[in-house]
Design an enzyme around this catalytic site. Sequence first.
Site, short mmCIF file in Angstrom:
data_model
loop_
_atom_site.label_atom_id
_atom_site.label_comp_id
_atom_site.label_asym_id
_atom_site.label_seq_id
_atom_site.Cartn_x
_atom_site.Cartn_y
_atom_site.Cartn_z
N GLU A 177 -0.85 -12.53 114.32
CA GLU A 177 -0.17 -13.33 113.29
C GLU A 177 -1.17 -14.03 112.38
O GLU A 177 -1.24 -15.27 112.32
CB GLU A 177 0.76 -14.36 113.94
CG GLU A 177 1.87 -13.70 114.73
CD GLU A 177 2.98 -14.65 115.16
OE1 GLU A 177 4.10 -14.19 115.38
OE2 GLU A 177 2.72 -15.86 115.29
N GLU A 371 6.16 -7.85 118.76
CA GLU A 371 6.84 -9.03 119.31
C GLU A 371 8.26 -9.08 118.77
O GLU A 371 8.47 -8.89 117.57
CB GLU A 371 6.14 -10.33 118.91
CG GLU A 371 4.84 -10.59 119.60
CD GLU A 371 4.26 -11.97 119.27
OE1 GLU A 371 5.04 -12.93 119.08
OE2 GLU A 371 3.03 -12.06 119.21
C1 BG6 Z 1 4.53 -15.76 118.00
C2 BG6 Z 1 3.25 -15.74 118.76
O1 BG6 Z 1 4.37 -16.73 117.05
O2 BG6 Z 1 5.72 -16.10 118.61
C3 BG6 Z 1 3.40 -15.91 120.26
O3 BG6 Z 1 2.44 -14.63 118.47
C4 BG6 Z 1 4.56 -16.84 120.54
O4 BG6 Z 1 2.17 -16.35 120.74
C5 BG6 Z 1 5.83 -16.20 120.01
O5 BG6 Z 1 4.68 -17.19 121.88
C6 BG6 Z 1 7.11 -16.95 120.32
O6 BG6 Z 1 7.01 -18.28 119.96
P1 BG6 Z 1 7.29 -19.46 120.97
O7 BG6 Z 1 6.96 -20.67 120.21
O8 BG6 Z 1 8.74 -19.38 121.30
O9 BG6 Z 1 6.43 -19.22 122.14
#
Ligand code: BG6
Length: 474
Positions: A177, A371
């Site tokens: 990211e 993701e």
């Molecule tokens: C992304 C990141 O921003 O979202 C992860 O690459 C992160 O590291 C994921 O964990 C989900 O966000 P959160 O805040 O729910 O953990």
Amino acid sequence: MRKDFLWGGATAANQCEGGYKEGNRGMGSVDVIPWGENRFPVMLGEMDYRQLPEDSYYPSREAIDMYHHYKEDIALFAEMGFKCYRFSFSWSRIFPTGEEEQPNEEGLKFYEDFIDELLKYNIEPVVTICHFDVPLALVEKYGSWKSRRLIDCYVKYCDAIFRRFKDKVKYWLTFNEINMLLHLPFMGAGLQFKEGENKTQVKYQAAHNELVASAKATRLAHQINPDFKIGCMLAAGNYYPYSCNPEDVWEALNRDRDNYFFIDVQARGEYPAYARKMFEREGIVLETEEEDFRILKEHTVDFLSFSYYSSRCASTDQELINKTTAGNAMKSVKNPYLKASEWGWQIDPLGLRITMNTLYDRYQKPLFIVENGLGAIDRVAEDGSICDDYRIEYLKAHIEAMMDAVDVDGVDLLGYTPWGCIDLVSASTGEMSKRYGFIYVDKDDAGRGTLKRSRKKSFDWYKQVIETNGEILK
Ligand code: BG6
């Protein structure tokens, strides 16, 4: 869907590995981000971690202790039939202060054993070289990515891992990211601000340094093994105009450009005109070297990876702007057509198809969804079972949208790795209770728990999805 589609899961070292003092590892930037009310000010780079109360709790330091549990965890991934697994290396495990002459053998050996364990089950490793964490010594000595010195340190780190894993790892992501450095500068890139400092100038200088480092790493990777596939990584999710008022449309376009800026450079090899004009307007002057621009041009990425949790929404109406909703670090006006998770992240499966089509139209390179997922509170029943139908529902709808983008629209997609396939520490809140996994980990927000792993209902569901290459989603 292609026969060799890479179904899998994704995690990051700073959110699951732990073992922060083991094997000669150095401290990393994320190790000093606390849980609780000070978390945001530290992540923004506005509060100095050295001034935190002594009893602060740092959830990344132990996380889910994958350092000691990885064999058990990988066996569970294999049981689900993972074709690939995305995880990150902790930079300070390999170069404890970032500046050693030689890499730390214990760190390399740890990842070698880890990768061998994956390969034992024919799981393709997908490695994020830098998922937010920077050796803390580089933060303290150089101000992290503010300094060009970091480019050499990063390339040295890449050289060590590319050579060591030349025949074992094919897919590499240079920075997780990368656009996050604009929104959470310390979390995303180890940046802290001094009083009076021009934050925009600092952030874009750091961005330039990361972009050059990424291009140099891409060049080096292809020299070491021409079969390596190097990807950039974007926190994606299109901005929708709140209305068809041209002012809203223009606002949405500009918000998207803040994020595309990075990928425009990494995938097309040039600073886009709108960014150069913005620098002029804002009085941003970057410290660059002549060869930077040649390197950026000649060493673009092979594929584009991205995270997608939600779409975003933009408006120029002040009343609406005041009612923003939570989301992956980027502020968004609340979209009245969408429901939201318990953390306020709005749920928009069609938005994934829209985002995929936009990215593919714009860059025409293969995509990789690295993701996606639902952070939710799970309840363990008396018999130990965890019935996470809400997670299945979220993932099913997103996989359907993803398959439409591929089968109906013709987007070239390499794989899909849902986030936090095993419960881990939340990046934004530091909580354990914001769970994404198919595998439950017994640990709470304050760090208490047995760390015992157990299968949720979604575990068997996802296993079937993989087995049928997405044919059966019920
Ligand atoms: C992304 C990141 O921003 O979202 C992860 O690459 C992160 O590291 C994921 O964990 C989900 O966000 P959160 O805040 O729910 O953990």
